[in-house]
Design a protein around this motif. Structure first.
Motif, PDB file in Angstrom:
ATOM      1  N   ASN A   1       0.866  -1.167   0.000  1.00  0.00           N
ATOM      2  CA  ASN A   1       0.000   0.000   0.000  1.00  0.00           C
ATOM      3  C   ASN A   1       0.911   1.228   0.000  1.00  0.00           C
ATOM      4  OD1 ASN A   1      -1.407   2.313   1.174  1.00  0.00           O
ATOM      5  ND2 ASN A   1      -3.097   0.895   1.532  1.00  0.00           N
TER       6      ASN A   1
ATOM      7  N   GLU B   1       0.414   4.442   0.296  1.00  0.00           N
ATOM      8  CA  GLU B   1       0.211   5.447   1.342  1.00  0.00           C
ATOM      9  C   GLU B   1       0.777   4.971   2.674  1.00  0.00           C
ATOM     10  OE1 GLU B   1      -2.472   4.420  -0.631  1.00  0.00           O
ATOM     11  OE2 GLU B   1      -2.390   6.161  -1.961  1.00  0.00           O
ATOM     12  N   GLU B   2       0.531   3.715   3.013  1.00  0.00           N
ATOM     13  CA  GLU B   2       1.069   3.170   4.265  1.00  0.00           C
ATOM     14  C   GLU B   2       2.592   3.113   4.224  1.00  0.00           C
ATOM     15  OE1 GLU B   2      -0.748  -0.618   5.043  1.00  0.00           O
ATOM     16  OE2 GLU B   2      -2.751   0.261   5.234  1.00  0.00           O
ATOM     17  N   TYR B   3       3.126   2.727   3.075  1.00  0.00           N
ATOM     18  CA  TYR B   3       4.576   2.662   2.904  1.00  0.00           C
ATOM     19  C   TYR B   3       5.187   4.046   3.114  1.00  0.00           C
ATOM     20  CZ  TYR B   3       9.122   1.798   0.730  1.00  0.00           C
ATOM     21  OH  TYR B   3      10.465   1.703   0.494  1.00  0.00           O
TER      22      TYR B   3
ATOM     23  N   ALA C   1       3.885   6.617   4.671  1.00  0.00           N
ATOM     24  CA  ALA C   1       3.686   7.074   6.050  1.00  0.00           C
ATOM     25  C   ALA C   1       4.727   6.455   6.985  1.00  0.00           C
ATOM     26  CB  ALA C   1       2.274   6.737   6.520  1.00  0.00           C
ATOM     27  N   LYS C   2       4.970   5.167   6.850  1.00  0.00           N
ATOM     28  CA  LYS C   2       5.948   4.498   7.710  1.00  0.00           C
ATOM     29  C   LYS C   2       7.359   5.010   7.425  1.00  0.00           C
ATOM     30  CE  LYS C   2       6.921   1.685  10.968  1.00  0.00           C
ATOM     31  NZ  LYS C   2       6.438   1.939  12.328  1.00  0.00           N
TER      32      LYS C   2
ATOM     33  N   GLU D   1       7.756   8.206   9.134  1.00  0.00           N
ATOM     34  CA  GLU D   1       7.936   8.016  10.576  1.00  0.00           C
ATOM     35  C   GLU D   1       9.400   7.718  10.900  1.00  0.00           C
ATOM     36  OE1 GLU D   1       5.337   5.088  12.309  1.00  0.00           O
ATOM     37  OE2 GLU D   1       3.592   5.925  11.280  1.00  0.00           O
TER      38      GLU D   1
END
Length: 146
Positions: A6, A8-10, A12-13, A16
């Motif tokens: 994903n 977006e998740e990639y 976002a992480k 972080e």
């Protein structure tokens, strides 16, 4: 079977991890920051880290690239505005840089504590080169117009 990622998740992480690394650079300095420090600050395993970055220097490159994009984003509309004279563009260019510095004053102060130590010489060199690579073409476009 290939793993589905994903985006977006990639992203976002990954951000972080960059945020954690940025905090460490500001407090410890790049050279004193270890991969273990990044893992602890981001609360991830080494396997997870290597899913996003190849190495500690890759984190530095991504950190500098993110800073470059954040600074460039408000400058590009100024450069591309056909309704502004070269003098107006130049004034707005430097006013925008001043506003960005003021907006990130806490970061600048934190970074200043470790920025000029020998432990951050490589970061200073890379950031200086990135700033030159970024701003020279932008300023050249303004100068050519005027």
């Amino acid at each position: 079977m290939a793993r589905t990622v994903n985006k977006e998740e990639y992203a976002a992480k990954r951000n972080e991890i960059l945020d954690a690394a940025q905090r460490l650079v500001y407090t410890k300095g790049y050279e004193r920051m270890t991969l273990q420090d990044i893992l602890a600050a981001a609360q991830i395993s080494s396997g997870a880290f290597y899913h996003y970055f190849d190495s500690k220097p890759a984190v530095l490159e991504a950190f500098i690239e993110r800073m470059r994009r954040e600074v460039e984003q408000p400058l590009l509309p100024i450069i591309r505005d056909p309704g502004l004279s070269a003098i107006d563009k130049l004034q707005r260019f430097f006013d925008t840089l001043d506003r960005l510095r003021i907006a990130h004053k806490a970061d600048v102060v934190s970074l200043g504590r470790v920025w000029y130590t020998d432990d951050n010489a490589i970061v200073r060199q890379k950031v200086d080169a990135a700033v030159l690579d970024q701003r020279a073409p932008l300023l050249t476009a303004i100068v050519r117009q005027g």
